[in-house]
Design a protein around this motif. Structure first.
Motif, PDB file in Angstrom:
ATOM      1  N   TYR B  27      57.803  31.339  -3.202  1.00 16.58           N
ATOM      2  CA  TYR B  27      58.145  30.970  -5.009  1.00 16.58           C
ATOM      3  C   TYR B  27      56.930  32.183  -5.529  1.00 16.58           C
ATOM      4  N   SER B  28      57.506  32.344  -6.122  1.00 19.22           N
ATOM      5  CA  SER B  28      56.524  33.523  -7.176  1.00 19.22           C
ATOM      6  C   SER B  28      55.837  33.573  -8.093  1.00 19.22           C
ATOM      7  N   GLY B  29      55.356  32.439  -8.942  1.00 17.20           N
ATOM      8  CA  GLY B  29      54.612  32.686  -9.273  1.00 17.20           C
ATOM      9  C   GLY B  29      52.793  31.279  -8.719  1.00 17.20           C
ATOM     10  N   THR B  30      52.510  31.355  -9.496  1.00 19.59           N
ATOM     11  CA  THR B  30      51.531  30.638  -8.893  1.00 19.59           C
ATOM     12  C   THR B  30      51.488  28.960  -7.894  1.00 19.59           C
ATOM     13  N   PRO B  31      51.342  29.202  -6.569  1.00 21.10           N
ATOM     14  CA  PRO B  31      52.107  27.683  -6.158  1.00 21.10           C
ATOM     15  C   PRO B  31      50.729  26.411  -6.038  1.00 21.10           C
ATOM     16  N   TYR B  32      50.772  25.479  -5.864  1.00 14.53           N
ATOM     17  CA  TYR B  32      50.168  24.167  -5.698  1.00 14.53           C
ATOM     18  C   TYR B  32      50.753  23.969  -4.191  1.00 14.53           C
ATOM     19  N   LEU B  33      50.456  23.213  -3.601  1.00 14.05           N
ATOM     20  CA  LEU B  33      50.637  23.528  -2.158  1.00 14.05           C
ATOM     21  C   LEU B  33      50.163  21.996  -1.446  1.00 14.05           C
ATOM     22  N   PHE B  34      51.452  20.889  -0.629  1.00 11.73           N
ATOM     23  CA  PHE B  34      51.140  19.693  -0.521  1.00 11.73           C
ATOM     24  C   PHE B  34      51.000  19.609   1.035  1.00 11.73           C
ATOM     25  N   TRP B  35      50.782  18.579   2.216  1.00  9.43           N
ATOM     26  CA  TRP B  35      50.737  17.903   2.868  1.00  9.43           C
ATOM     27  C   TRP B  35      51.023  17.023   3.244  1.00  9.43           C
ATOM     28  N   TYR B  36      52.107  15.974   3.219  1.00 13.57           N
ATOM     29  CA  TYR B  36      52.403  14.703   3.166  1.00 13.57           C
ATOM     30  C   TYR B  36      52.366  14.217   4.531  1.00 13.57           C
ATOM     31  N   VAL B  37      52.403  13.001   4.351  1.00 15.22           N
ATOM     32  CA  VAL B  37      52.620  12.551   6.530  1.00 15.22           C
ATOM     33  C   VAL B  37      53.717  10.803   6.105  1.00 15.22           C
ATOM     34  N   GLN B  38      54.855  10.683   6.376  1.00 11.53           N
ATOM     35  CA  GLN B  38      55.232   9.446   6.330  1.00 11.53           C
ATOM     36  C   GLN B  38      55.390   9.459   8.363  1.00 11.53           C
ATOM     37  N   TYR B  39      54.796   7.573   7.907  1.00 12.15           N
ATOM     38  CA  TYR B  39      55.083   7.077   9.101  1.00 12.15           C
ATOM     39  C   TYR B  39      56.116   6.162   9.140  1.00 12.15           C
ATOM     40  N   PRO B  40      56.493   5.811  10.928  1.00 13.72           N
ATOM     41  CA  PRO B  40      58.321   4.663  10.491  1.00 13.72           C
ATOM     42  C   PRO B  40      58.174   3.401   9.666  1.00 13.72           C
ATOM     43  N   ARG B  41      59.328   3.869   8.117  1.00 18.38           N
ATOM     44  CA  ARG B  41      59.947   3.374   7.795  1.00 18.38           C
ATOM     45  C   ARG B  41      59.410   2.902   6.581  1.00 18.38           C
ATOM     46  N   GLN B  42      58.997   3.929   6.232  1.00 13.36           N
ATOM     47  CA  GLN B  42      57.624   3.980   4.557  1.00 13.36           C
ATOM     48  C   GLN B  42      57.760   5.114   4.216  1.00 13.36           C
ATOM     49  N   GLY B  43      56.955   4.884   2.809  1.00 14.16           N
ATOM     50  CA  GLY B  43      56.879   6.370   2.093  1.00 14.16           C
ATOM     51  C   GLY B  43      55.907   7.094   3.079  1.00 14.16           C
ATOM     52  N   LEU B  44      56.278   8.371   1.371  1.00 15.44           N
ATOM     53  CA  LEU B  44      54.910   9.144   2.014  1.00 15.44           C
ATOM     54  C   LEU B  44      52.763   9.317   1.453  1.00 15.44           C
ATOM     55  N   GLN B  45      52.926   9.494   1.931  1.00 19.70           N
ATOM     56  CA  GLN B  45      50.916   9.728   1.853  1.00 19.70           C
ATOM     57  C   GLN B  45      50.534  10.884   1.710  1.00 19.70           C
ATOM     58  N   LEU B  46      49.838  11.307   0.869  1.00 20.59           N
ATOM     59  CA  LEU B  46      48.994  12.732   0.342  1.00 20.59           C
ATOM     60  C   LEU B  46      48.021  13.256   1.138  1.00 20.59           C
ATOM     61  N   LEU B  47      48.265  14.025   2.199  1.00 20.39           N
ATOM     62  CA  LEU B  47      47.164  14.205   3.838  1.00 20.39           C
ATOM     63  C   LEU B  47      46.177  14.885   2.792  1.00 20.39           C
ATOM     64  N   LEU B  48      46.690  16.005   1.962  1.00 21.68           N
ATOM     65  CA  LEU B  48      46.056  16.931   1.093  1.00 21.68           C
ATOM     66  C   LEU B  48      46.767  17.976   0.622  1.00 21.68           C
ATOM     67  N   LYS B  49      45.933  18.494  -0.265  1.00 25.94           N
ATOM     68  CA  LYS B  49      46.544  19.577  -1.623  1.00 25.94           C
ATOM     69  C   LYS B  49      45.789  20.826  -2.058  1.00 25.94           C
ATOM     70  N   TYR B  50      46.362  21.486  -2.494  1.00 33.06           N
ATOM     71  CA  TYR B  50      45.472  23.065  -2.741  1.00 33.06           C
ATOM     72  C   TYR B  50      46.142  23.268  -3.560  1.00 33.06           C
ATOM     73  N   TYR B  51      45.468  23.813  -4.761  1.00 31.52           N
ATOM     74  CA  TYR B  51      45.939  24.119  -6.064  1.00 31.52           C
ATOM     75  C   TYR B  51      44.925  25.613  -6.694  1.00 31.52           C
ATOM     76  N   SER B  52      43.745  25.498  -5.889  1.00 38.79           N
ATOM     77  CA  SER B  52      43.353  26.298  -6.311  1.00 38.79           C
ATOM     78  C   SER B  52      41.975  27.054  -5.717  1.00 38.79           C
ATOM     79  N   GLY B  53      41.159  28.232  -5.531  1.00 34.09           N
ATOM     80  CA  GLY B  53      40.345  27.908  -5.215  1.00 34.09           C
ATOM     81  C   GLY B  53      39.671  28.381  -3.445  1.00 34.09           C
ATOM     82  N   ASP B  54      38.947  27.948  -2.733  1.00 40.70           N
ATOM     83  CA  ASP B  54      39.036  27.924  -1.749  1.00 40.70           C
ATOM     84  C   ASP B  54      40.066  27.100  -0.778  1.00 40.70           C
ATOM     85  N   PRO B  55      40.350  28.478  -0.092  1.00 38.59           N
ATOM     86  CA  PRO B  55      41.364  28.297   0.671  1.00 38.59           C
ATOM     87  C   PRO B  55      41.940  27.494   1.892  1.00 38.59           C
ATOM     88  N   VAL B  56      40.488  26.938   1.792  1.00 35.24           N
ATOM     89  CA  VAL B  56      40.311  26.148   3.482  1.00 35.24           C
ATOM     90  C   VAL B  56      40.265  24.099   2.582  1.00 35.24           C
TER      91      VAL B  56
END
Lengths: 112, 114
Positions: B27-56
């Motif tokens: 991505y050429s600009g400022t990215p917003y990054l996400f990790w999602y998890v999907q259990y069988p036959r279900q929708g996705l759930q957010l695990l974590l996200k990064y917008y800015s600040g502390d990289p961890v």
């Protein structure tokens, strides 16, 4: 608390038949709404998004259309199904653009 | 346009072992990054996200991810996995210039052996 409900849970439809999938969000006003398609075992492909009633933007059409008739409702439809439409359709909402997506439980479609 | 690469389609680890699931984005600009998890036959759930600040960033159930801009990576980690962590994990990116387009990777299927 916000809730998102998708219907139907699953459908088996014939090639060439029409389709309508729905999504309703409760407890959140003016959400951004999204439709995603997921092939079996595959990644998610964003299809449409909407930031307000009556406005829908297409990302990838795949011979599908979407509408937002009410603030809390998002509809995905087609007049003629193709075999390639089979898969898992996920509706999601977010509070603002770029924010976390909250997904529904999905609608599974099998086209025969 | 943004894109996400998850190079490992499947990962198998033993319960109690540490875990890293790889994700690289474009991505050429400022990215917003996400990790999602999907259990069988279900929708996705957010695990974590990064917008800015502390990289961890810390997420639910002991997951964390580190944003490394120089490497365009956002790998997911967990110190000790449990059998219930078995699921499909998706990395996703959106960005400041087109925040309504969220692009997902192809997913990594994690199997935790008891």
């Amino acid at each position: 608390a916000q809730t998102i409900h998708q219907w139907p849970v699953a459908e088996i439809k014939a090639v060439g038949s029409p389709l309508s999938l729905g999504c309703t969000i409760k407890g959140k006003s003016s959400p951004n709404l999204y439709w995603y398609w997921q092939a079996t075992g595959g990644t998610l492909q964003q299809l449409f998004y909407s930031i307000t009633v009556g406005q829908v933007e297409s990302v990838v059409q795949l011979n599908l259309s979407a509408s937002r008739p009410k603030d809390d409702q998002f509809i995905l439809s087609t007049e003629k199904l193709l075999l390639s439409h089979s898969g898992f359709y996920l509706c999601a909402w977010s509070q603002n653009s770029g924010n976390t997506l909250y997904f529904g439980e999905g609608s599974r479609l099998i086209v025969v | 346009a943004q894109s996400v690469t998850q190079p490992d389609a499947r990962v198998t680890v033993s319960e109690g072992a540490s875990l890293q699931l790889r994700c690289k984005y474009s991505y050429s600009g400022t990215p917003y990054l996400f990790w999602y998890v999907q259990y069988p036959r279900q929708g996705l759930q957010l695990l974590l996200k990064y917008y800015s600040g502390d990289p961890v960033v810390q997420g639910v159930n002991g997951f964390e991810a580190e944003f490394i801009k120089s490497n365009s990576s956002f790998h997911l980690r967990k110190a000790s996995v449990h059998w219930s962590d078995s699921a499909v994990y998706f990395c996703a990116v959106s960005g400041s210039s087109n925040t309504n387009k969220v692009v997902f990777g192809t997913g990594t299927r994690l199997q935790v052996l008891p």
